[in-house]
Design a protein around this motif. Structure first.
Motif, short mmCIF file in Angstrom:
data_model
loop_
_atom_site.label_atom_id
_atom_site.label_comp_id
_atom_site.label_asym_id
_atom_site.label_seq_id
_atom_site.Cartn_x
_atom_site.Cartn_y
_atom_site.Cartn_z
N ALA A 1 0.81 -1.22 0.00
CA ALA A 1 0.00 0.00 0.00
C ALA A 1 0.84 1.27 0.00
CB ALA A 1 -0.93 0.00 1.22
N GLN A 2 2.08 1.20 0.55
CA GLN A 2 2.83 2.43 0.80
C GLN A 2 4.11 2.56 -0.02
OE1 GLN A 2 3.58 2.39 5.01
NE2 GLN A 2 1.42 2.29 5.56
N SER A 3 4.75 1.44 -0.37
CA SER A 3 6.09 1.50 -0.94
C SER A 3 6.06 1.60 -2.46
CB SER A 3 6.89 0.26 -0.52
OG SER A 3 8.16 0.26 -1.15
N ASN A 4 7.06 2.33 -3.00
CA ASN A 4 7.22 2.40 -4.46
C ASN A 4 7.95 1.17 -5.00
OD1 ASN A 4 6.01 4.95 -4.68
ND2 ASN A 4 7.94 5.98 -4.11
N ASP A 5 8.64 0.46 -4.11
CA ASP A 5 9.36 -0.74 -4.51
C ASP A 5 9.08 -1.84 -3.48
OD1 ASP A 5 10.99 -2.60 -5.69
OD2 ASP A 5 12.88 -1.61 -5.15
N PRO A 6 7.83 -2.30 -3.40
CA PRO A 6 7.47 -3.24 -2.32
C PRO A 6 8.22 -4.56 -2.37
CG PRO A 6 5.73 -3.14 -3.98
CD PRO A 6 6.69 -2.03 -4.30
N GLU A 7 8.58 -5.03 -3.58
CA GLU A 7 9.24 -6.34 -3.67
C GLU A 7 10.58 -6.33 -2.95
OE1 GLU A 7 11.08 -9.25 -7.08
OE2 GLU A 7 9.13 -8.33 -7.46
N ALA A 8 11.35 -5.26 -3.07
CA ALA A 8 12.65 -5.19 -2.40
C ALA A 8 12.48 -5.20 -0.89
CB ALA A 8 13.39 -3.92 -2.84
N TRP A 9 11.50 -4.45 -0.39
CA TRP A 9 11.24 -4.42 1.05
C TRP A 9 10.76 -5.77 1.55
CZ3 TRP A 9 12.80 -0.81 4.32
CH2 TRP A 9 13.09 0.47 3.84
N ILE A 10 9.89 -6.40 0.77
CA ILE A 10 9.34 -7.70 1.17
C ILE A 10 10.44 -8.76 1.20
CG2 ILE A 10 7.81 -9.59 0.44
CD1 ILE A 10 5.93 -7.34 -0.65
N ARG A 11 11.30 -8.76 0.19
CA ARG A 11 12.40 -9.73 0.16
C ARG A 11 13.32 -9.54 1.37
NH1 ARG A 11 13.84 -12.61 -4.02
NH2 ARG A 11 12.94 -11.14 -5.51
N ALA A 12 13.63 -8.27 1.68
CA ALA A 12 14.50 -7.98 2.83
C ALA A 12 13.84 -8.44 4.12
CB ALA A 12 14.81 -6.49 2.88
N TYR A 13 12.54 -8.24 4.22
CA TYR A 13 11.83 -8.66 5.45
C TYR A 13 11.83 -10.18 5.58
CZ TYR A 13 8.23 -8.96 9.03
OH TYR A 13 7.54 -9.23 10.19
N LEU A 14 11.60 -10.89 4.48
CA LEU A 14 11.60 -12.35 4.51
C LEU A 14 12.99 -12.88 4.88
CD1 LEU A 14 9.42 -13.15 1.36
CD2 LEU A 14 8.75 -13.36 3.76
N GLU A 15 14.02 -12.21 4.39
CA GLU A 15 15.39 -12.60 4.76
C GLU A 15 15.60 -12.43 6.27
OE1 GLU A 15 17.80 -10.13 2.33
OE2 GLU A 15 17.53 -11.35 0.51
N ASN A 16 15.04 -11.36 6.83
CA ASN A 16 15.15 -11.12 8.26
C ASN A 16 14.40 -12.19 9.05
OD1 ASN A 16 15.87 -9.38 10.59
ND2 ASN A 16 13.66 -9.13 10.75
N VAL A 17 13.22 -12.60 8.56
CA VAL A 17 12.45 -13.67 9.20
C VAL A 17 13.26 -14.97 9.20
CG1 VAL A 17 10.42 -15.16 8.97
CG2 VAL A 17 10.19 -12.69 8.69
N THR B 1 16.50 -15.32 9.04
CA THR B 1 17.64 -15.20 9.94
C THR B 1 17.19 -15.30 11.40
OG1 THR B 1 18.80 -13.79 8.36
CG2 THR B 1 19.54 -13.71 10.65
N THR B 2 16.06 -14.69 11.72
CA THR B 2 15.56 -14.67 13.10
C THR B 2 15.22 -16.07 13.58
OG1 THR B 2 14.69 -12.43 12.84
CG2 THR B 2 13.78 -13.77 14.65
N LEU B 3 14.50 -16.83 12.77
CA LEU B 3 14.07 -18.17 13.17
C LEU B 3 15.12 -19.23 12.88
CD1 LEU B 3 10.31 -18.17 12.07
CD2 LEU B 3 11.26 -17.80 14.35
N GLY B 4 16.06 -18.93 12.00
CA GLY B 4 17.09 -19.90 11.66
C GLY B 4 16.93 -20.35 10.22
N GLU B 5 18.00 -20.26 9.42
CA GLU B 5 17.91 -20.55 8.00
C GLU B 5 17.54 -21.99 7.71
OE1 GLU B 5 21.36 -19.25 5.96
OE2 GLU B 5 21.06 -17.13 6.44
N ASP B 6 17.87 -22.90 8.62
CA ASP B 6 17.53 -24.30 8.39
C ASP B 6 16.30 -24.70 9.20
OD1 ASP B 6 18.26 -26.52 6.81
OD2 ASP B 6 18.91 -27.57 8.62
N VAL B 7 15.55 -23.70 9.67
CA VAL B 7 14.32 -23.96 10.42
C VAL B 7 13.11 -23.78 9.52
CG1 VAL B 7 12.86 -23.19 12.35
CG2 VAL B 7 15.35 -23.31 12.62
#
Length: 207
Positions: A56-72, A74-80
């Motif tokens: 709804a807000q970003s001009n480049d939502p895909e980049a933000w979404i990918r970065a957020y998923l990468e953070n998720v 990392t937070t839970l564990g890459e092999d989790v």
């Protein structure tokens, strides 16, 4: 005769104690697994809300979404878990894989179930992932924008009770099955093919 009766009584007591211990351990595993699922579900809800906001807000939502998923991841564990999303018909993944743009989303069980769930989180039964070749269980939830779906592939060993893993007493075995009764994960130390164990589990479940 008295000796035989005593042996029968003692055997019954030992079996009863073993059964009680097994039930208590199964309950502990179940509680631990439920706690893990709550964590994944909570993260899933946060993720869908974030994606709705970015769309709804970003001009480049895909980049933000990918970065957020990468953070998720990392937070839970890459092999989790392996988190990804379907945005406007295309895969956006924390860990992109070859061919993700041409992946047949419409035929994926997790995607169809998410679309039919009216915004609720769904779980699939176990299946072999076509990319990694590993058995996974997928959580998925449709966002407020119809057709957009967030998904987490969870590796079954992370659904079991981490606190108890490797602490089974001698002679006790742990099996985790999905809702169809298919074996997802085991802690046995036995060198037995999964198809043999599956037949054993089928008998237990049917009983």
């Amino acid at each position: 005769v008295m000796g035989i009766c005593s042996l029968v009584v003692i055997r019954g007591i030992l079996l009863d104690n073993a059964g009680r211990m097994g039930r208590e351990m199964a309950y502990s595993y179940s509680v631990e697994g439920a706690r893990n699922l709550i964590v994944y579900e909570t993260m899933m809800r946060q993720c869908t809300r974030y994606i709705d906001q970015q769309l709804a807000q970003s001009n480049d939502p895909e980049a933000w979404i990918r970065a957020y998923l990468e953070n998720v991841s990392t937070t839970l564990g890459e092999d989790v878990i392996d988190p990804y999303a379907v945005i406007d018909g295309e895969i956006v993944a924390a860990n992109p894989w070859e061919g993700d743009r041409s992946f047949g989303i419409e035929g994926a069980v997790w995607y169809q179930k998410a679309l039919e769930a009216d915004g609720e989180i769904i779980f699939t039964d176990g299946y072999r992932d076509s990319i990694s070749g590993r058995i996974v269980v997928t959580l998925a939830q449709e966002t407020q924008e119809p057709g957009n779906v967030v998904a987490f592939d969870i590796f079954p060993e992370n659904l079991s009770g981490e606190a108890l893993r490797g602490r089974l007493p001698e002679g006790y075995y742990y099996y985790l099955c999905d809702s169809s009764g298919a074996l997802l994960y085991k802690d046995t130390g036995l060198d037995v093919p999964d198809e043999v164990l599956q037949g054993y589990l089928d008998d237990i479940i049917s009983d």
